[in-house]
Design an enzyme around this catalytic site. Structure first.
Site, PDB file in Angstrom:
ATOM      1  N   GLN A  10       1.037   5.380  12.061  1.00 47.94           N
ATOM      2  CA  GLN A  10       1.289   6.117  10.698  1.00 47.94           C
ATOM      3  C   GLN A  10       2.622   6.558  10.656  1.00 47.94           C
ATOM      4  OE1 GLN A  10      -1.338   6.892  13.043  1.00 47.94           O
ATOM      5  NE2 GLN A  10      -2.809   6.071  11.771  1.00 47.94           N
ATOM      6  N   GLY A  11       3.163   6.069   9.401  1.00 47.11           N
ATOM      7  CA  GLY A  11       4.386   6.624   8.961  1.00 47.11           C
ATOM      8  C   GLY A  11       5.528   5.241   9.227  1.00 47.11           C
ATOM      9  N   ASP A  12       4.765   4.075   9.844  1.00 47.88           N
ATOM     10  CA  ASP A  12       5.711   2.946  10.013  1.00 47.88           C
ATOM     11  C   ASP A  12       5.491   1.756   8.895  1.00 47.88           C
ATOM     12  OD1 ASP A  12       7.191   3.774  12.272  1.00 47.88           O
ATOM     13  OD2 ASP A  12       5.509   3.627  13.705  1.00 47.88           O
ATOM     14  N   SER A  13       4.274   2.146   8.209  1.00 53.10           N
ATOM     15  CA  SER A  13       3.952   1.293   7.216  1.00 53.10           C
ATOM     16  C   SER A  13       5.353   0.619   6.343  1.00 53.10           C
ATOM     17  CB  SER A  13       2.907   1.514   6.276  1.00 53.10           C
ATOM     18  OG  SER A  13       1.747   1.201   6.776  1.00 53.10           O
ATOM     19  N   HIS A  52       0.587  -1.128  -0.067  1.00 54.70           N
ATOM     20  CA  HIS A  52       0.177   0.059   0.042  1.00 54.70           C
ATOM     21  C   HIS A  52       0.799   1.115  -0.002  1.00 54.70           C
ATOM     22  CE1 HIS A  52       0.165  -0.155   4.446  1.00 54.70           C
ATOM     23  NE2 HIS A  52       0.234   0.994   4.472  1.00 54.70           N
ATOM     24  N   ASP A  65      -0.128  -7.674   1.275  1.00 50.33           N
ATOM     25  CA  ASP A  65       0.305  -6.474   1.451  1.00 50.33           C
ATOM     26  C   ASP A  65       1.677  -6.149   1.556  1.00 50.33           C
ATOM     27  OD1 ASP A  65       0.625  -3.589   1.837  1.00 50.33           O
ATOM     28  OD2 ASP A  65      -0.241  -3.443   3.935  1.00 50.33           O
TER      29      ASP A  65
END
Length: 262
Positions: free
Chosen positions: A215-218, A71, A118
Site C-alpha cells: 500500500q502506497g507504492d501504486s 487507479h 491500469d
C-alpha cells in the site's frame, strides 16, 4: 517526445496488495533518490481531513509528464486538483519540489477487464527541472517481452508490512519476474478469481514471499536494470508467497505513452 522515443530505441539496441485499489515496499532496504531519480511521490488531498498525504508514486517521462497507475487517478472522490507530485526527495512528505497535476489520461481500456490497462500519463502544471535527483526514466520499446526469472527492482515509500505503516524514507527491494501463465493460474484459484493478462508482469519470490510492493507504492516503478518496465498495480495482500505482486507492463502501452506525453 523525441527524447522519450530515443530512450526506447536505445533499449532495443542494447537488449539481445488485495485489490486494484490497494495502492501497493515489504522486505526493502533504505535507498536514495540519487539512485532512483525518476521516481516521484504522489500526494492526495483528503476532503475529510483537509490535509495532503502520500498515496501513490509515479515516474518521470519528460519535464511535463509522468507515468503512474490509472487507479491513482480514479475513484468516488477523485479530482485532478486533489493530486500533486513531490520530486527530488528521498523523504516522504518533505523536501524536493512540489508540482500540481494538470490533467490525467488513463488508458482507454482501464476498467473494462479487471485491472487491465491500469496505467496513466499525467501532465504537470509546470515543468520539472532536471538535476541529479530528478531525471526521466527510460521505457522499453512497444512489445518488448521480459523473460522469466530476471531480477527486477521496486522502489517506493509504501507500507513495510501488509496493513502496516508507510516508510518515511525511500526503500528498494529486488524480486524476480514470474511466468505469466503460472501467475495467472494461481490467481484463478482465489475464492473470487482475479484475471492476470498479458499486459501485466508478475514478480516476487515464488513460494517464499517476503518482498513486494505494498500500500502506497501504486504507480511506482518496476525496474529491469535502468529501464522502467512496469508500474505497480495490484496483488493479493503484500509479499504473499503464493500470489506474486502484479505490475502493469509498460511495453504494451509504449506507443500510446509516446502519443499521449506530447
Amino acid at each position: 517526445m523525441a527524447v522519450l522515443a530515443l530512450l526506447t530505441v536505445a533499449l532495443l539496441a542494447g537488449s539481445a496488495y488485495s485489490s486494484p485499489n490497494a495502492s501497493r515496499i515489504v522486505g526493502g532496504t533504505e535507498t536514495s533518490i540519487e539512485k532512483f531519480p525518476s521516481i516521484v511521490a504522489i500526494e492526495h488531498y483528503s476532503i475529510f481531513s483537509g490535509t495532503w498525504g502520500q498515496s501513490c508514486a509515479a515516474n518521470v517521462l519528460t519535464s511535463r509528464y509522468v507515468l503512474s497507475a490509472a487507479h491513482c487517478f480514479a475513484g468516488l472522490f477523485y479530482h485532478i486538483s486533489y493530486r500533486r507530485f513531490r520530486a527530488g526527495s528521498s523523504v516522504r512528505h518533505n523536501g524536493g519540489v512540489v508540482i500540481y497535476a494538470e490533467a490525467a489520461f488513463n488508458h482507454p481500456s482501464y476498467g473494462q477487464l479487471g485491472a487491465d490497462g491500469d496505467i496513466s500519463v499525467v501532465r504537470l502544471m509546470g515543468p520539472l527541472t532536471y538535476s541529479p535527483v530528478i531525471q526521466q526514466a527510460a521505457i522499453p520499446p512497444q512489445g518488448f517481452q521480459i523473460p522469466d526469472n530476471l531480477p527486477v527492482v521496486h522502489a517506493g515509500w509504501g507500507h513495510t508490512t501488509e496493513g502496516g505503516s508507510s516508510s518515511e524514507v525511500l526503500l528498494e527491494t529486488t524480486i524476480f519476474t514470474i511466468n505469466n501463465q503460472l501467475c495467472a493460474a494461481r490467481y484463478l484459484t482465489l475464492p473470487i478469481p482475479r484475471v492476470v493478462t498479458s499486459n501485466m508482469i508478475c514478480a516476487g519470490i515464488l513460494d517464499i514471499g517476503g518482498k513486494d510492493a505494498c500500500q502506497g507504492d501504486s504507480g511506482g516503478p518496476l525496474y529491469l536494470g535502468d529501464v522502467l518496465v512496469g508500474v505497480v498495480s495490484w496483488g493479493h495482500g503484500c509479499a504473499n508467497e503464493t500470489f506474486p505482486g502484479v505490475s502493469t507492463a509498460v511495453s504494451p502501452y509504449t506507443n500510446w505513452i509516446l502519443s499521449t506525453a506530447v
